[in-house]
Design an enzyme around this catalytic site. Sequence first.
Site, PDB file in Angstrom:
ATOM      1  N   GLY A  14     -32.152  22.149  27.911  1.00 53.05           N
ATOM      2  CA  GLY A  14     -30.765  21.700  27.766  1.00 53.05           C
ATOM      3  C   GLY A  14     -29.788  22.745  28.301  1.00 53.05           C
ATOM      4  O   GLY A  14     -30.193  23.767  28.870  1.00 53.05           O
ATOM      5  N   ASP A  67     -39.334  20.606  25.090  1.00 50.63           N
ATOM      6  CA  ASP A  67     -38.188  19.700  25.268  1.00 50.63           C
ATOM      7  C   ASP A  67     -38.697  18.318  25.633  1.00 50.63           C
ATOM      8  O   ASP A  67     -39.559  18.181  26.497  1.00 50.63           O
ATOM      9  CB  ASP A  67     -37.280  20.253  26.388  1.00 50.63           C
ATOM     10  CG  ASP A  67     -35.876  19.684  26.313  1.00 50.63           C
ATOM     11  OD1 ASP A  67     -35.735  18.448  26.347  1.00 50.63           O
ATOM     12  OD2 ASP A  67     -34.927  20.476  26.219  1.00 50.63           O
ATOM     13  N   THR A 120     -31.910  14.528  26.527  1.00 47.69           N
ATOM     14  CA  THR A 120     -30.594  14.814  27.115  1.00 47.69           C
ATOM     15  C   THR A 120     -30.662  16.013  28.052  1.00 47.69           C
ATOM     16  O   THR A 120     -29.686  16.325  28.717  1.00 47.69           O
ATOM     17  CB  THR A 120     -29.523  15.105  26.032  1.00 47.69           C
ATOM     18  OG1 THR A 120     -29.980  16.207  25.231  1.00 47.69           O
ATOM     19  CG2 THR A 120     -29.287  13.901  25.155  1.00 47.69           C
ATOM     20  N   GLY A 121     -31.805  16.671  28.090  1.00 48.77           N
ATOM     21  CA  GLY A 121     -31.957  17.852  28.946  1.00 48.77           C
ATOM     22  C   GLY A 121     -32.394  17.463  30.346  1.00 48.77           C
ATOM     23  O   GLY A 121     -32.622  16.283  30.634  1.00 48.77           O
ATOM     24  N   TYR A 166     -24.570  13.270  13.471  1.00 52.72           N
ATOM     25  CA  TYR A 166     -24.740  14.634  14.000  1.00 52.72           C
ATOM     26  C   TYR A 166     -24.391  15.666  12.918  1.00 52.72           C
ATOM     27  O   TYR A 166     -25.194  16.551  12.608  1.00 52.72           O
ATOM     28  CB  TYR A 166     -23.833  14.812  15.211  1.00 52.72           C
ATOM     29  CG  TYR A 166     -23.916  16.168  15.880  1.00 52.72           C
ATOM     30  CD1 TYR A 166     -25.083  16.575  16.530  1.00 52.72           C
ATOM     31  CD2 TYR A 166     -22.821  17.031  15.887  1.00 52.72           C
ATOM     32  CE1 TYR A 166     -25.156  17.817  17.166  1.00 52.72           C
ATOM     33  CE2 TYR A 166     -22.880  18.263  16.522  1.00 52.72           C
ATOM     34  CZ  TYR A 166     -24.041  18.658  17.159  1.00 52.72           C
ATOM     35  OH  TYR A 166     -24.106  19.876  17.788  1.00 52.72           O
ATOM     36  N   LYS A 194     -27.087  18.228  10.937  1.00 54.66           N
ATOM     37  CA  LYS A 194     -26.994  19.691  11.001  1.00 54.66           C
ATOM     38  C   LYS A 194     -26.812  20.293   9.608  1.00 54.66           C
ATOM     39  O   LYS A 194     -27.331  21.366   9.317  1.00 54.66           O
ATOM     40  CB  LYS A 194     -25.834  20.104  11.911  1.00 54.66           C
ATOM     41  CG  LYS A 194     -26.080  19.803  13.392  1.00 54.66           C
ATOM     42  CD  LYS A 194     -27.146  20.705  13.997  1.00 54.66           C
ATOM     43  CE  LYS A 194     -27.320  20.447  15.476  1.00 54.66           C
ATOM     44  NZ  LYS A 194     -28.330  21.314  16.100  1.00 54.66           N
ATOM     45  N   TYR A 254     -36.452  26.966   3.137  1.00 53.41           N
ATOM     46  CA  TYR A 254     -37.638  27.671   3.652  1.00 53.41           C
ATOM     47  C   TYR A 254     -37.497  29.180   3.445  1.00 53.41           C
ATOM     48  O   TYR A 254     -38.484  29.878   3.208  1.00 53.41           O
ATOM     49  CB  TYR A 254     -37.869  27.340   5.134  1.00 53.41           C
ATOM     50  CG  TYR A 254     -38.894  26.235   5.313  1.00 53.41           C
ATOM     51  CD1 TYR A 254     -38.667  24.948   4.846  1.00 53.41           C
ATOM     52  CD2 TYR A 254     -40.123  26.492   5.930  1.00 53.41           C
ATOM     53  CE1 TYR A 254     -39.605  23.948   4.984  1.00 53.41           C
ATOM     54  CE2 TYR A 254     -41.071  25.493   6.078  1.00 53.41           C
ATOM     55  CZ  TYR A 254     -40.810  24.224   5.611  1.00 53.41           C
ATOM     56  OH  TYR A 254     -41.743  23.245   5.742  1.00 53.41           O
ATOM     57  N   ARG A 260     -17.965  15.657  27.037  1.00 54.14           N
ATOM     58  CA  ARG A 260     -17.222  16.746  26.413  1.00 54.14           C
ATOM     59  C   ARG A 260     -16.005  17.073  27.284  1.00 54.14           C
ATOM     60  O   ARG A 260     -16.016  16.837  28.496  1.00 54.14           O
ATOM     61  CB  ARG A 260     -18.127  17.958  26.197  1.00 54.14           C
ATOM     62  CG  ARG A 260     -19.155  17.667  25.102  1.00 54.14           C
ATOM     63  CD  ARG A 260     -20.006  18.854  24.753  1.00 54.14           C
ATOM     64  NE  ARG A 260     -21.261  18.875  25.445  1.00 54.14           N
ATOM     65  CZ  ARG A 260     -22.330  19.553  25.042  1.00 54.14           C
ATOM     66  NH1 ARG A 260     -22.294  20.249  23.942  1.00 54.14           N
ATOM     67  NH2 ARG A 260     -23.448  19.530  25.734  1.00 54.14           N
TER      68      ARG A 260
HETATM   69  P1  NAD Z   1     -28.158  19.606  25.350  1.00 57.55           P
HETATM   70  O1  NAD Z   1     -28.158  18.141  25.081  1.00 57.55           O
HETATM   71  O2  NAD Z   1     -27.850  20.075  26.727  1.00 57.55           O
HETATM   72  O3  NAD Z   1     -29.532  20.257  24.917  1.00 57.55           O
HETATM   73  C1  NAD Z   1     -30.308  19.770  23.851  1.00 57.55           C
HETATM   74  C2  NAD Z   1     -31.756  19.730  24.307  1.00 57.55           C
HETATM   75  O4  NAD Z   1     -32.587  19.273  23.227  1.00 57.55           O
HETATM   76  C3  NAD Z   1     -31.976  18.759  25.469  1.00 57.55           C
HETATM   77  O5  NAD Z   1     -32.674  19.402  26.509  1.00 57.55           O
HETATM   78  C4  NAD Z   1     -32.798  17.629  24.845  1.00 57.55           C
HETATM   79  O6  NAD Z   1     -33.632  16.987  25.777  1.00 57.55           O
HETATM   80  C5  NAD Z   1     -33.551  18.379  23.748  1.00 57.55           C
HETATM   81  N1  NAD Z   1     -34.036  17.514  22.655  1.00 57.55           N
HETATM   82  C6  NAD Z   1     -33.336  16.611  21.930  1.00 57.55           C
HETATM   83  N2  NAD Z   1     -34.139  16.011  21.028  1.00 57.55           N
HETATM   84  C7  NAD Z   1     -35.366  16.567  21.177  1.00 57.55           C
HETATM   85  C8  NAD Z   1     -36.620  16.378  20.539  1.00 57.55           C
HETATM   86  N3  NAD Z   1     -36.787  15.470  19.553  1.00 57.55           N
HETATM   87  N4  NAD Z   1     -37.684  17.127  20.939  1.00 57.55           N
HETATM   88  C9  NAD Z   1     -37.544  18.042  21.936  1.00 57.55           C
HETATM   89  N5  NAD Z   1     -36.385  18.257  22.588  1.00 57.55           N
HETATM   90  C10 NAD Z   1     -35.307  17.527  22.210  1.00 57.55           C
HETATM   91  O7  NAD Z   1     -27.125  20.237  24.296  1.00 57.55           O
HETATM   92  P2  NAD Z   1     -26.594  21.739  24.173  1.00 57.55           P
HETATM   93  O8  NAD Z   1     -25.134  21.714  24.333  1.00 57.55           O
HETATM   94  O9  NAD Z   1     -27.398  22.662  24.993  1.00 57.55           O
HETATM   95  O10 NAD Z   1     -26.888  22.022  22.621  1.00 57.55           O
HETATM   96  C11 NAD Z   1     -28.041  22.756  22.211  1.00 57.55           C
HETATM   97  C12 NAD Z   1     -27.994  22.984  20.713  1.00 57.55           C
HETATM   98  O11 NAD Z   1     -26.829  23.731  20.363  1.00 57.55           O
HETATM   99  C13 NAD Z   1     -27.956  21.689  19.906  1.00 57.55           C
HETATM  100  O12 NAD Z   1     -28.760  21.835  18.762  1.00 57.55           O
HETATM  101  C14 NAD Z   1     -26.501  21.569  19.529  1.00 57.55           C
HETATM  102  O13 NAD Z   1     -26.346  20.861  18.331  1.00 57.55           O
HETATM  103  C15 NAD Z   1     -26.075  23.018  19.391  1.00 57.55           C
HETATM  104  N6  NAD Z   1     -24.643  23.197  19.626  1.00 57.55           N
HETATM  105  C16 NAD Z   1     -24.119  23.141  20.884  1.00 57.55           C
HETATM  106  C17 NAD Z   1     -22.749  23.315  21.055  1.00 57.55           C
HETATM  107  C18 NAD Z   1     -22.116  23.328  22.424  1.00 57.55           C
HETATM  108  O14 NAD Z   1     -20.904  23.557  22.526  1.00 57.55           O
HETATM  109  N7  NAD Z   1     -22.831  23.120  23.495  1.00 57.55           N
HETATM  110  C19 NAD Z   1     -21.905  23.490  19.945  1.00 57.55           C
HETATM  111  C20 NAD Z   1     -22.478  23.502  18.685  1.00 57.55           C
HETATM  112  C21 NAD Z   1     -23.849  23.374  18.527  1.00 57.55           C
END
Ligand code: NAD
Length: 312
Positions: A11, A32, A36-37, A146, A150, A160, A187
């Site tokens: 991601g 992954d 969404t990645g 969401y 979280k 844990y 976004r």
């Molecule tokens: P993203 O969607 O680019 O990355 C998330 C990744 O998780 C993707 O590659 C997706 O394919 C993978 N994924 C989802 N469900 C899965 C599953 N069941 N098994 C394996 N892989 C799975 O999003 P991001 O912006 O990179 O966010 C990454 C993390 O950081 C998330 O947990 C998100 O909640 C957290 N986060 C991001 C932001 C931000 O501003 N980008 C802010 C707060 C929290």
Amino acid sequence: MTRVVVTGGAGFLGSHLCERLLDDGCEVLALDNLVTGNPENVDHLLTRDGFRLVKYDVTNFVHVVGPVDAVLHFASPASPIDYLRLPIETLKVGSAGTLHALGLARAKSARFLLASTSETYGDPQVHPQPESYWGHVNPVGPRGVYDEAKRYAEALTTAYRTYHGVDTAIVRIFNTFGPRMRPNDGRAIPTFIRQALAEEPLTVAGDGSQTRSVCYVDDLVEGIVRLLRSDHPGPMNIGNPGEMSVLDLAKLVVEVTGSTSAVEFIERPQDDPTVRQPDITLAREVLGWEPAVPVEEGLARTVDWFRTRGGS
Ligand code: NAD
């Protein structure tokens, strides 16, 4: 710390984290399911020693052969467009996914780091938000899938730690931006950049007076790595406290891109937070961390990437 598992490693944030950990000399296994990645996010890492990407859904049991020193649980749809399209998957990866990632950390006596979010504060009634604030979340609103996933993941991680003695950390990430965001992920920043580069109107929700605090990805990764290498359990806010209105953010994107786009006001989504600003006192005190990249500079780097790689 030599061998690290990163869930969600293909991601936006996960790929930057994998790259940084490899640069630091770690062996990195990215898990992954690509929901969404994008494997292209880590294409440039595939030839590097010690990096592997395995397509796997971490809501299933996670087993890894050999030692693991740290598990970074980043798997989850993260943009509103994604989690509204994938509501059950989002709840599952926050619950079952976190359970299995914690199980791996427990089995390997590894440090576990949960990617939590400022969304745990919901539409906050305390401003700026310190970690001690419990939040203002609508569990049955559209964003509940969401936010509550979280919040549950944080409770599970804490259990844990308390009951199984797992060495855990929780980072509450505030809005982060940078290269490898998808132009259509919904976004604000990638949307504005895509629209500005296409000379289309920038669509600002409501009157644009709602505020956001946006952090450049390199700063975020630095904060996360420092938390990982500390023994602090968190939760710890990592984000840029420089708050600005969404309208000012749109105007800044127009300026940085040199676009002639105008601003168009559209309907504001339900439960959209009115204000958002991290209190980063804890990260400053414990990690000696604060953001170093000014928003204008981060935007310029992101726009460059969109111009050359992300399309418009
Ligand atoms: P993203 O969607 O680019 O990355 C998330 C990744 O998780 C993707 O590659 C997706 O394919 C993978 N994924 C989802 N469900 C899965 C599953 N069941 N098994 C394996 N892989 C799975 O999003 P991001 O912006 O990179 O966010 C990454 C993390 O950081 C998330 O947990 C998100 O909640 C957290 N986060 C991001 C932001 C931000 O501003 N980008 C802010 C707060 C929290």
